[in-house]
Design a protein around this motif. Structure first.
Motif, PDB file in Angstrom:
ATOM      1  N   THR A   3      10.472   2.820  -8.568  1.00  7.63           N
ATOM      2  CA  THR A   3      10.999   3.577  -7.437  1.00  7.63           C
ATOM      3  C   THR A   3      10.410   3.049  -6.144  1.00  7.63           C
ATOM      4  O   THR A   3       9.212   2.786  -6.048  1.00  7.63           O
ATOM      5  CB  THR A   3      10.664   5.071  -7.579  1.00  7.63           C
ATOM      6  N   GLN A   4      11.265   2.902  -5.128  1.00  3.57           N
ATOM      7  CA  GLN A   4      10.829   2.424  -3.832  1.00  3.57           C
ATOM      8  C   GLN A   4      11.110   3.464  -2.759  1.00  3.57           C
ATOM      9  O   GLN A   4      11.881   4.401  -2.954  1.00  3.57           O
ATOM     10  CB  GLN A   4      11.538   1.122  -3.463  1.00  3.57           C
ATOM     11  N   THR A   5      10.486   3.266  -1.603  1.00  3.38           N
ATOM     12  CA  THR A   5      10.721   4.114  -0.446  1.00  3.38           C
ATOM     13  C   THR A   5      11.252   3.246   0.691  1.00  3.38           C
ATOM     14  O   THR A   5      10.667   2.223   1.021  1.00  3.38           O
ATOM     15  CB  THR A   5       9.431   4.833   0.001  1.00  3.38           C
ATOM     16  N   TRP A   6      12.356   3.674   1.272  1.00  2.00           N
ATOM     17  CA  TRP A   6      13.023   2.943   2.350  1.00  2.00           C
ATOM     18  C   TRP A   6      13.041   3.775   3.622  1.00  2.00           C
ATOM     19  O   TRP A   6      13.200   4.996   3.570  1.00  2.00           O
ATOM     20  CB  TRP A   6      14.468   2.629   1.972  1.00  2.00           C
ATOM     21  N   PHE A   7      12.899   3.100   4.762  1.00  3.34           N
ATOM     22  CA  PHE A   7      13.082   3.720   6.073  1.00  3.34           C
ATOM     23  C   PHE A   7      14.304   3.068   6.703  1.00  3.34           C
ATOM     24  O   PHE A   7      14.373   1.836   6.821  1.00  3.34           O
ATOM     25  CB  PHE A   7      11.854   3.508   6.952  1.00  3.34           C
ATOM     26  N   PHE A  72       5.588   7.144   7.794  1.00  2.00           N
ATOM     27  CA  PHE A  72       4.531   6.534   6.994  1.00  2.00           C
ATOM     28  C   PHE A  72       3.442   7.549   6.665  1.00  2.00           C
ATOM     29  O   PHE A  72       2.897   7.558   5.550  1.00  2.00           O
ATOM     30  CB  PHE A  72       3.926   5.328   7.725  1.00  2.00           C
ATOM     31  N   THR A  73       3.105   8.415   7.608  1.00  2.00           N
ATOM     32  CA  THR A  73       2.084   9.435   7.372  1.00  2.00           C
ATOM     33  C   THR A  73       2.516  10.404   6.275  1.00  2.00           C
ATOM     34  O   THR A  73       1.744  10.744   5.377  1.00  2.00           O
ATOM     35  CB  THR A  73       1.787  10.208   8.664  1.00  2.00           C
ATOM     36  N   ASP A  74       3.764  10.844   6.333  1.00  2.00           N
ATOM     37  CA  ASP A  74       4.253  11.836   5.377  1.00  2.00           C
ATOM     38  C   ASP A  74       4.521  11.247   3.999  1.00  2.00           C
ATOM     39  O   ASP A  74       4.304  11.919   2.981  1.00  2.00           O
ATOM     40  CB  ASP A  74       5.541  12.478   5.903  1.00  2.00           C
ATOM     41  N   LEU A  75       4.994  10.005   3.963  1.00  2.00           N
ATOM     42  CA  LEU A  75       5.435   9.429   2.693  1.00  2.00           C
ATOM     43  C   LEU A  75       4.444   8.447   2.091  1.00  2.00           C
ATOM     44  O   LEU A  75       4.602   8.041   0.940  1.00  2.00           O
ATOM     45  CB  LEU A  75       6.787   8.733   2.886  1.00  2.00           C
ATOM     46  N   GLY A  76       3.442   8.040   2.866  1.00  2.00           N
ATOM     47  CA  GLY A  76       2.517   7.034   2.365  1.00  2.00           C
ATOM     48  C   GLY A  76       3.140   5.664   2.481  1.00  2.00           C
ATOM     49  O   GLY A  76       3.584   5.271   3.552  1.00  2.00           O
ATOM     50  N   ARG A  77       3.219   4.959   1.392  1.00  2.00           N
ATOM     51  CA  ARG A  77       3.781   3.614   1.421  1.00  2.00           C
ATOM     52  C   ARG A  77       5.292   3.646   1.636  1.00  2.00           C
ATOM     53  O   ARG A  77       6.012   4.440   1.008  1.00  2.00           O
ATOM     54  CB  ARG A  77       3.475   2.892   0.107  1.00  2.00           C
ATOM     55  N   ILE A  78       5.783   2.780   2.526  1.00  2.00           N
ATOM     56  CA  ILE A  78       7.211   2.523   2.688  1.00  2.00           C
ATOM     57  C   ILE A  78       7.433   1.047   2.395  1.00  2.00           C
ATOM     58  O   ILE A  78       6.813   0.182   3.014  1.00  2.00           O
ATOM     59  CB  ILE A  78       7.702   2.889   4.100  1.00  2.00           C
ATOM     60  N   ASP A  79       8.291   0.763   1.442  1.00  2.00           N
ATOM     61  CA  ASP A  79       8.457  -0.603   0.964  1.00  2.00           C
ATOM     62  C   ASP A  79       9.401  -1.431   1.835  1.00  2.00           C
ATOM     63  O   ASP A  79       9.180  -2.632   2.031  1.00  2.00           O
ATOM     64  CB  ASP A  79       8.998  -0.584  -0.477  1.00  2.00           C
ATOM     65  N   VAL A  80      10.462  -0.798   2.337  1.00  2.00           N
ATOM     66  CA  VAL A  80      11.495  -1.525   3.072  1.00  2.00           C
ATOM     67  C   VAL A  80      11.851  -0.747   4.332  1.00  2.00           C
ATOM     68  O   VAL A  80      12.124   0.457   4.270  1.00  2.00           O
ATOM     69  CB  VAL A  80      12.765  -1.729   2.227  1.00  2.00           C
ATOM     70  N   VAL A  81      11.863  -1.440   5.464  1.00  2.00           N
ATOM     71  CA  VAL A  81      12.239  -0.844   6.747  1.00  2.00           C
ATOM     72  C   VAL A  81      13.518  -1.523   7.213  1.00  2.00           C
ATOM     73  O   VAL A  81      13.556  -2.754   7.356  1.00  2.00           O
ATOM     74  CB  VAL A  81      11.122  -1.010   7.792  1.00  2.00           C
TER      75      VAL A  81
END
Length: 277
Positions: A3-7, A72-81
């Motif tokens: 699972t990744q996190t995207w902005f 970034f503060t709320d989610l921690g790591r963001i993999d892709v912006v």
């Protein structure tokens, strides 16, 4: 699949909306921004905490950094912006007002630059990540009647290409996405036009006026385009450019060949201005 996190900026419509929907559907987390509250209530209702939302006008440059920092503060790591927010404003250069010029450049160029700059300290601190910028065939091939739109897109092309070299030592990859025409709200009438001047009637710059009068056929499928953008984030090394659409490929390769022909014949004359020993 991990699972990744995207902005993603501008998730209310177009490519941004399609990217968010596909990513959330496959189980990823998405931090998205919108200008208008309520425009993505359906996504918030369906995906809950996996969909982080920030309200942002991309022309408010200090606010861009504030929203990126909060994500970034709320989610921690963001993999892709993903820098996606933007719009088209067409017409001959003198058909746009000064305010329209400033808003176009601030949105399509400065807002994207600020998004990347705001994300960089976080990406360096976490040891890497990916920056994806939604550009356009208009970032590599130019046409009369779109000079200010090209200014923003060509500008972000140069910024991102240089940035890719700057941040590679930190494990940060940079990709420019070059779609052609796509069946989004942009091509269905959301683009804007300057007030026409009669002096340009019958000139090449006036051809863009037809976009408002008649339906211009486009071949790009936004679902397939979004899927290719998502897939590009897994490529190693990061592709500097991803050309999407046969129309984009033809226009880009044609423009690059023409540009090369324009300079190759100047090899000898270019050297004539070198300083002598």
């Amino acid at each position: 699949m991990t699972t990744q996190t995207w902005f993603i900026t501008g998730v209310n419509s177009g490519f941004g909306r399609e990217l968010a929907q596909q990513l959330l559907a496959r189980g990823d987390r998405v931090a998205g921004t919108v200008r208008r509250e309520g425009s993505v209530d359906d996504l918030r209702a369906e995906y809950g905490d996996r969909f982080w939302l920030g309200h942002l006008d991309i022309t408010d440059l200090p606010k861009v950094r504030e929203v990126v920092d909060a994500a970034f503060t709320d989610l921690g790591r963001i993999d892709v912006v993903v820098g996606n927010a933007g719009y088209g404003f067409f017409g001959a250069a003198e058909e746009l007002t000064d305010d329209e010029v400033v808003h176009q450049i601030t949105t399509n160029l400065l807002g994207s630059i600020q998004t990347a700059r705001a994300a960089l300290p976080h990406l360096r601190a976490q040891g890497g990540g990916r920056l994806i910028q939604i550009s356009s065939v208009a970032g590599l091939a130019a046409h009369a009647g779109a000079s200010l739109y090209h200014a923003g897109k060509w500008g972000i092309e140069g910024f991102m290409e240089a940035l890719a070299q700057e941040v590679a030592p930190f494990g940060i990859g940079v990709t420019l996405v070059e779609p052609g025409g796509a069946r989004t709200a942009f091509s269905r009438g959301s683009l804007r036009m300057g007030e026409p001047l009669t002096a340009y009637d019958g000139t090449p710059a006036a051809l863009v006026r037809q976009f408002k009068k008649t339906a211009v056929p486009v071949i790009g499928d936004p679902v397939r385009i979004a899927a290719r953008v998502i897939a590009s984030a897994a490529q190693q090394p990061a592709p500097l450019r991803v050309v999407l659409g046969s129309d984009s490929y033809q226009a880009v390769t044609g423009a690059l060949r023409q540009r090369l022909q324009q300079v190759e014949g100047q090899k000898d004359t270019a050297a004539e201005t070198d300083a002598t020993a």
